[in-house]
Design an enzyme around this catalytic site. Structure first.
Site, mmCIF file in Angstrom:
data_model
loop_
_atom_site.group_PDB
_atom_site.id
_atom_site.type_symbol
_atom_site.label_atom_id
_atom_site.label_comp_id
_atom_site.label_asym_id
_atom_site.label_seq_id
_atom_site.Cartn_x
_atom_site.Cartn_y
_atom_site.Cartn_z
ATOM 1 N N GLY A 33 0.848 -1.203 0.000
ATOM 2 C CA GLY A 33 0.000 0.000 0.000
ATOM 3 C C GLY A 33 0.881 1.249 0.000
ATOM 4 O O GLY A 33 0.685 2.171 -0.808
ATOM 5 N N HIS A 34 1.890 1.271 0.878
ATOM 6 C CA HIS A 34 2.816 2.421 0.908
ATOM 7 C C HIS A 34 3.548 2.542 -0.424
ATOM 8 O O HIS A 34 3.750 3.635 -0.945
ATOM 9 C CB HIS A 34 3.872 2.239 2.003
ATOM 10 C CG HIS A 34 3.341 2.264 3.395
ATOM 11 N ND1 HIS A 34 3.389 1.173 4.232
ATOM 12 C CD2 HIS A 34 2.775 3.259 4.117
ATOM 13 C CE1 HIS A 34 2.869 1.490 5.393
ATOM 14 N NE2 HIS A 34 2.485 2.743 5.358
ATOM 15 N N GLN A 58 -0.487 10.539 18.122
ATOM 16 C CA GLN A 58 -1.743 10.054 17.533
ATOM 17 C C GLN A 58 -2.203 8.729 18.127
ATOM 18 O O GLN A 58 -3.220 8.181 17.716
ATOM 19 C CB GLN A 58 -1.645 9.971 16.017
ATOM 20 C CG GLN A 58 -0.757 8.870 15.467
ATOM 21 C CD GLN A 58 -0.594 8.993 13.943
ATOM 22 O OE1 GLN A 58 0.101 9.872 13.458
ATOM 23 N NE2 GLN A 58 -1.252 8.123 13.203
ATOM 24 N N GLY A 146 -3.242 7.226 1.545
ATOM 25 C CA GLY A 146 -4.124 6.147 1.093
ATOM 26 C C GLY A 146 -5.568 6.392 1.524
ATOM 27 O O GLY A 146 -5.839 6.942 2.592
ATOM 28 N N GLU A 147 -6.500 5.930 0.678
ATOM 29 C CA GLU A 147 -7.931 6.092 1.003
ATOM 30 C C GLU A 147 -8.405 5.108 2.063
ATOM 31 O O GLU A 147 -9.537 5.176 2.504
ATOM 32 C CB GLU A 147 -8.769 5.924 -0.262
ATOM 33 C CG GLU A 147 -8.688 7.137 -1.143
ATOM 34 C CD GLU A 147 -9.586 7.065 -2.353
ATOM 35 O OE1 GLU A 147 -10.172 5.986 -2.597
ATOM 36 O OE2 GLU A 147 -9.684 8.082 -3.059
ATOM 37 N N GLN A 152 -8.904 10.321 7.706
ATOM 38 C CA GLN A 152 -7.613 11.024 7.860
ATOM 39 C C GLN A 152 -7.317 11.871 6.615
ATOM 40 O O GLN A 152 -6.892 13.026 6.722
ATOM 41 C CB GLN A 152 -6.502 9.992 8.077
ATOM 42 C CG GLN A 152 -5.101 10.539 7.935
ATOM 43 C CD GLN A 152 -4.029 9.512 8.279
ATOM 44 O OE1 GLN A 152 -3.766 9.282 9.440
ATOM 45 N NE2 GLN A 152 -3.403 8.907 7.288
HETATM 46 O O1 PAF Z 1 -1.383 6.997 8.073
HETATM 47 C C1 PAF Z 1 -0.334 7.026 8.739
HETATM 48 O O2 PAF Z 1 0.538 6.182 8.609
HETATM 49 C C2 PAF Z 1 -0.133 8.139 9.753
HETATM 50 O O3 PAF Z 1 -1.332 8.490 10.335
HETATM 51 C C3 PAF Z 1 0.575 9.377 9.156
HETATM 52 C C4 PAF Z 1 -0.253 10.016 8.060
HETATM 53 C C5 PAF Z 1 1.932 8.967 8.582
HETATM 54 C C6 PAF Z 1 0.812 10.424 10.240
HETATM 55 O O4 PAF Z 1 1.604 9.935 11.281
#
Ligand code: PAF
Length: 281
Positions: A33-34, A58, A146-147, A152
């Site tokens: 995905g990344h 977070q 990503g969706e 987010q």
């Molecule tokens: O989706 C993530 O991996 C995290 O929430 C992000 C956007 C890298 C912020 O830490």
């Protein structure tokens, strides 16, 4: 591949280069995905900048933060095909949080009130704090998300607009395993039985989407819970159908509106989220 641990060194390097920069913010434990975000950023930009930082603000649960998967050596190996145009930023806490490791407070209205906003206390303030720091410090032209984390993505778009940061935010489709499970760093934490059970989440979402227009939201919710929880290893935390624009959950679907299903499911101690767009009725 160029690796930096401070944003000031990274910015000095970039000032000597020409061309656009596409940022892919990650918390590491990279997967396909990344890599799809990296690929998209590589197609659209002269430089791809991947940040790898497990953002403490977070996480609303210290245990969840402690057990978040990490493997920097493997992450760097997965990124090697992009070597020529790749910059990796692996800061420590103080580079992104120079004063204190605290989340700032933001107001994203209805976008942050439901789903992950309601079930993970302060989560989006933490995400927005780190993204604001990354955007201000690294000044990319574009940023890729990503969706799978649709809520987010909408919040980051709102953050970028509210603060006039001028970055083009690009949402990219969810990448799934062959059996339908959405790719996520957390999938590594599933044991074999939990991993075998998890594909029912997406299969059930698809079945619901196929019956859109015939089933009401209440029945969709009932069907999801019943189908998923038939499996001993899965427990539904939430199921919502929400308007795509406002992310406000609804109990009735109106014609001409775009909706999306949002779910969170616990597979043992691992929390999985997924989402699927509902076609218009
Ligand atoms: O989706 C993530 O991996 C995290 O929430 C992000 C956007 C890298 C912020 O830490």
């Amino acid at each position: 591949m160029f690796v930096f641990t401070t944003h000031s060194e990274l910015r000095s390097f970039l000032k000597k280069q020409t061309g656009s920069v596409g940022l892919v913010p990650t918390m590491g434990a990279l997967h396909k995905g990344h890599l799809s975000l990296v690929q998209k950023a590589a197609e659209n930009n002269n430089w791809v900048l991947v940040s790898i930082f497990i953002n403490p603000t977070q996480f609303n649960n210290a245990n969840d933060l402690a057990k978040y998967p990490k493997n920097m050596a493997k992450d760097l190996e997965l990124l090697t095909p992009y070597n020529k145009k790749l910059i990796v930023y692996t800061p420590n806490d103080s580079d992104l949080y120079p004063k204190a490791i605290n989340a700032k407070k933001y107001d994203f209205g209805s976008l942050a009130l439901h789903m992950e906003g309601a079930f993970r206390d302060n989560h989006f303030n933490g995400v927005a704090t780190v993204i604001e720091a990354l955007f201000r410090n690294l000044k990319p032209d574009r940023a890729y998300f990503g969706e799978k984390d649709f809520q987010q993505l909408q919040i980051i778009k709102a953050l970028n607009d509210q603060l006039n940061l001028g970055i083009k935010i690009i949402g990219c489709p969810i990448i799934r395993e062959i059996d339908g499970i959405a790719m996520s760093s957390r999938n590594q934490l599933l044991n074999k039985k939990e991993r075998n059970a998890a594909p029912i989440i997406h299969q059930t979402l698809q079945e619901i989407a196929e019956n859109n227009g015939r089933w009401d939201v209440n029945y969709m919710n009932h069907f999801f819970k019943k189908s998923v929880e038939e499996n001993f290893f899965l427990r539904v935390e939430y199921f919502f159908v929400a308007e795509e624009a406002t992310l406000i959950p609804v109990s009735h679907l109106k014609k001409q509106n775009d909706y999306r299903i949002f779910v969170a499911v616990n597979a043992g101690k691992t929390r999985l989220i997924d989402t699927l767009k509902l076609g218009r009725i």
